[in-house]
Design a protein around this motif. Structure first.
Motif, mmCIF file in Angstrom:
data_model
loop_
_atom_site.group_PDB
_atom_site.id
_atom_site.type_symbol
_atom_site.label_atom_id
_atom_site.label_comp_id
_atom_site.label_asym_id
_atom_site.label_seq_id
_atom_site.Cartn_x
_atom_site.Cartn_y
_atom_site.Cartn_z
ATOM 1 N N GLU A 644 -8.168 -10.353 5.640
ATOM 2 C CA GLU A 644 -8.106 -9.874 6.465
ATOM 3 C C GLU A 644 -7.171 -8.606 7.413
ATOM 4 N N GLY A 645 -7.386 -7.614 7.692
ATOM 5 C CA GLY A 645 -6.966 -6.589 7.875
ATOM 6 C C GLY A 645 -6.148 -6.560 6.863
ATOM 7 N N VAL A 646 -4.673 -5.312 7.061
ATOM 8 C CA VAL A 646 -4.288 -3.923 6.041
ATOM 9 C C VAL A 646 -2.828 -4.140 6.185
ATOM 10 N N ARG A 647 -2.109 -3.561 5.477
ATOM 11 C CA ARG A 647 -1.465 -3.569 5.254
ATOM 12 C C ARG A 647 -0.449 -2.126 4.853
ATOM 13 N N PHE A 648 -0.092 -1.057 5.617
ATOM 14 C CA PHE A 648 0.627 0.277 5.248
ATOM 15 C C PHE A 648 0.995 0.158 5.005
ATOM 16 N N TRP A 649 2.046 0.650 3.759
ATOM 17 C CA TRP A 649 4.260 1.127 3.635
ATOM 18 C C TRP A 649 4.490 1.848 2.598
ATOM 19 N N PHE A 650 5.827 2.495 2.942
ATOM 20 C CA PHE A 650 6.227 3.644 2.228
ATOM 21 C C PHE A 650 7.683 3.142 2.912
ATOM 22 N N ASN A 651 8.950 3.661 1.212
ATOM 23 C CA ASN A 651 10.102 3.790 1.307
ATOM 24 C C ASN A 651 10.190 4.777 1.899
ATOM 25 N N PHE A 652 11.515 5.595 2.300
ATOM 26 C CA PHE A 652 11.728 7.101 2.565
ATOM 27 C C PHE A 652 12.450 7.056 2.460
#
Length: 653
Positions: A644-652
């Motif tokens: 269920e759903g989606v996850r977007f992530w990143f380090n900067f």
């Protein structure tokens, strides 16, 4: 008549018989005075007297005084000089314990002048008695002389002044000197020593009207004493346990007095009663003042709680040798008591009595304190003064030798004077120049500050105008949308308008901030969400959105790409994540900075990405735009697909 006399004697005989048999049944309790009398040698009696834990428990000091006088008289009749001296030392101590300081001092001074005939232990006792007598008689200069004698005899290393300062009412100075002298001598594992130390410091703070701080120190003292008493690894003698109990009573009494000062009367009363009861078992005269003080504080607490009979009971205690200040306090409490019970005649009598005492005290107190302070300071600095005198002698000798060469140094003096004048002139010149430089610097700082203010105003104006221009572009896109019939074109224009608004919002936040270099992201994200919701008027209003970016700030170079990324993600969630029903929809946005590194995470519980999302990523404008923006932040966009759903992530960085 004879019959009645015989009957009376018979009753007395049986009473004595019953008394004797009762004693034989129950057994006699230890009796220090009897033990003292059973010993045949004066030195043995001397040891029993001074080594007893509590010699006045069974018999009063007056009983002891009568007994010692008998032995002293016998020793004098037989011309036994050694025994006479030993009994006189005991007699001086008993007079001190009774508070008869004049008698004790007279006898102790006689022994002091004949100290060569005494052993070391007797000399120490005589000096201790004189020390305590002079303290109670407020003859501090005499007390200092005795302490010097103790140092010369090796009884003590230093001449302490902190207790004398305390007696003179200089509690802060007493506390500072006590801390400086005593704290370095206590080991970290010496619980009993630390208990005595914190008790003394706490009492000085209490006397200095710092009740809350004093209470903290006194509670530390009690904690250290509890550690000492509960430490079964250390074997304690009967005398050590007795001294510990007296110290505990002393600490609890001072804690109670702090409670009274703070208006916490119910907490104070049981502690005061327990302290008085324990201290009354002490043979030492030093605790008499504490008993009087605790009794007066107990009366005060009961008065405040309107327990008048209990208060009067404490005030009616007949104290011997009560001090002037204690007498004033007692009179004040009696006056307050009679005020409470509406006996105004007696109240007025005690008020007048206090006024007479205060007037008499005021005439003498100032001159006495000045004299005592001069004496103490002079003695405290005696060693330093001696060093100064020696130094002065050396300087005088050098001066005499220099006088012989005075003629030879006249020219040098003139030359030195000239150089001094030149140096002074140089200093004046440097000072004037320094003032001019300071004025110039102040003017330049003023110019710079004005320039910075002007720069900030210009930057705000620029950001304001950029925002207005972007708003105009957004308005043009809205007009174009109304004139376009193609659904795909309308969607593209709406997406473009949303992106323009995201950038315009950045500039709006900047010119609204005092700091033009960074943007507070929590408020920005909330405003951006509201902006996106206004574009998708029919969607997104029932979705629960959680934003976790409190306290995070980004500069404009990172805020603009970040805003565009978030705009794409929120728009996609509103458009595609909840196609049927958004009532249970949830979006979670997390942004944090840790030093030079940052972390961003976006999740929703919608339908998730389609199975061919990776193939579409190359053709999707949104995905390609986000990848480029993340690359601009020197990072890589990560996508996690769940059921269920989606996850977007990143380090900067």
């Amino acid at each position: 008549m004879g019959r009645y006399v015989r009957f009376l004697f018979t009753i007395i005989y049986f009473a004595f018989l019953f008394s004797g048999s009762a004693q034989s049944i129950t057994g006699e309790e230890p009796n220090t005075l009897k033990e003292f009398q059973d010993i045949n040698t004066p030195s043995g009696r001397f040891n029993v007297f001074f080594n007893s834990v509590n010699r006045y428990q069974e018999h009063s000091a007056y009983d002891w005084l009568d007994t010692v006088k008998i032995y002293l008289s016998n020793a004098q009749k037989t011309n036994d000089t050694i025994a006479t001296r030993l009994y006189q030392v005991m007699q001086a101590q008993i007079y001190n314990d009774l508070g008869e300081y004049d008698k004790s001092t007279a006898l102790a001074k006689e022994l002091y002048f004949a100290k060569d005939s005494l052993d070391t232990e007797s000399q120490k006792i005589v000096l201790d008695v004189l020390d305590d007598n002079y303290a109670n008689l407020q003859l501090y200069d005499k007390q200092i002389e005795i302490r010097k004698q103790k140092r010369e005899m090796g009884i003590t290393e230093n001449v302490a002044f902190y207790d004398i300062y305390s007696n003179l009412g200089l509690y802060r100075k007493a506390r500072n000197q006590y801390i400086m002298e005593v704290k370095p001598t206590i080991a970290d594992n010496d619980s009993y020593g630390l208990a005595k130390y914190h008790s003394k410091v706490g009492n000085y703070l209490r006397l200095d009207n710092s009740a809350p701080t004093a209470l903290s120190e006194l509670k530390k003292a009690k904690a250290y004493l509890d550690v000492y008493l509960n430490d079964i690894s250390v074997q304690k003698s009967e005398a050590e346990i007795f001294e510990s109990d007296l110290l505990k009573a002393d600490i609890e009494g001072n804690i109670a007095k702090c409670h009274v000062m703070l208006g916490e009367y119910e907490q104070a009363i049981p502690l005061l009663k327990g302290s008085i009861e324990a201290l009354e078992a002490s043979p030492k005269n030093a605790h008499r003042n504490e008993i009087i003080e605790n009794t007066l504080y107990l009366a005060d607490a009961n008065l405040q709680l309107e327990r008048y009979s209990e208060a009067k009971k404490s005030l009616d205690v007949d104290f011997e040798n009560i001090g002037i200040l204690q007498s004033i306090k007692r009179n004040s409490l009696l006056a307050a008591y009679y005020d409470k019970v509406e006996n105004y005649k007696n109240a007025a009598m005690y008020y007048k009595r206090n006024e007479r005492i205060k007037d008499s005290l005021a005439q003498k107190q100032s001159s006495i304190i000045k004299q005592q302070l001069v004496t103490i300071v002079a003695n405290e600095d005696l060693e330093n003064s001696q060093r100064l005198i020696d130094e002065q002698k050396r300087i005088n000798e050098l001066a005499r030798s220099e006088m012989k060469a005075k003629d030879e140094r006249i020219n040098l003096v003139f030359i030195s004077l000239i150089f001094t004048l030149l140096g002074f002139a140089g200093l004046v010149y440097a000072y004037v120049k320094s003032i001019k430089n300071q004025r110039l610097i102040a003017e330049q700082n003023h110019i710079i500050e004005n320039a910075l203010i002007e720069k900030d105003s210009l930057l705000k104006e620029i950001h304001h105008r950029v925002k207005n221009n972007l708003q105009m572009v957004s308005s043009l896109l809205s007009l174009q949308t109304k004139n376009t019939r193609s659904k795909a074109a309308i969607e593209a224009l709406e997406e473009g308008k949303s992106r323009v608004k995201a950038m315009a919002l950045i500039h709006q936040k900047l010119y609204q901030n005092d700091d033009l270099s960074v943007i507070e992201m929590q408020g920005y994200i909330e405003s951006l969400i509201n902006s996106v919701q206004s574009v998708y008027k029919k969607g997104g209003h029932n979705i629960s959105i959680t934003i976790d970016a409190e306290g995070t700030e980004l500069d404009i170079d990172r805020a603009i790409p970040f805003g565009l990324i978030l705009n794409e993600l929120v728009s996609n969630s509103f458009k595609y994540a909840f196609p049927e029903n958004d009532e249970n929809g949830k979006i979670y946005i997390h942004l944090r900075k840790n030093g030079d590194q940052g972390y961003f995470e976006y999740t929703d519980n919608g339908v998730g990405l389609p199975e061919d999302a990776e193939e579409r990523a190359h053709s999707s404008m949104g995905i390609r735009l986000m990848n480029r923006l993340v690359n601009q932040l020197q990072s890589k966009l990560n996508i996690d697909r769940d059921n269920e759903g989606v996850r977007f992530w990143f380090n900067f960085s």
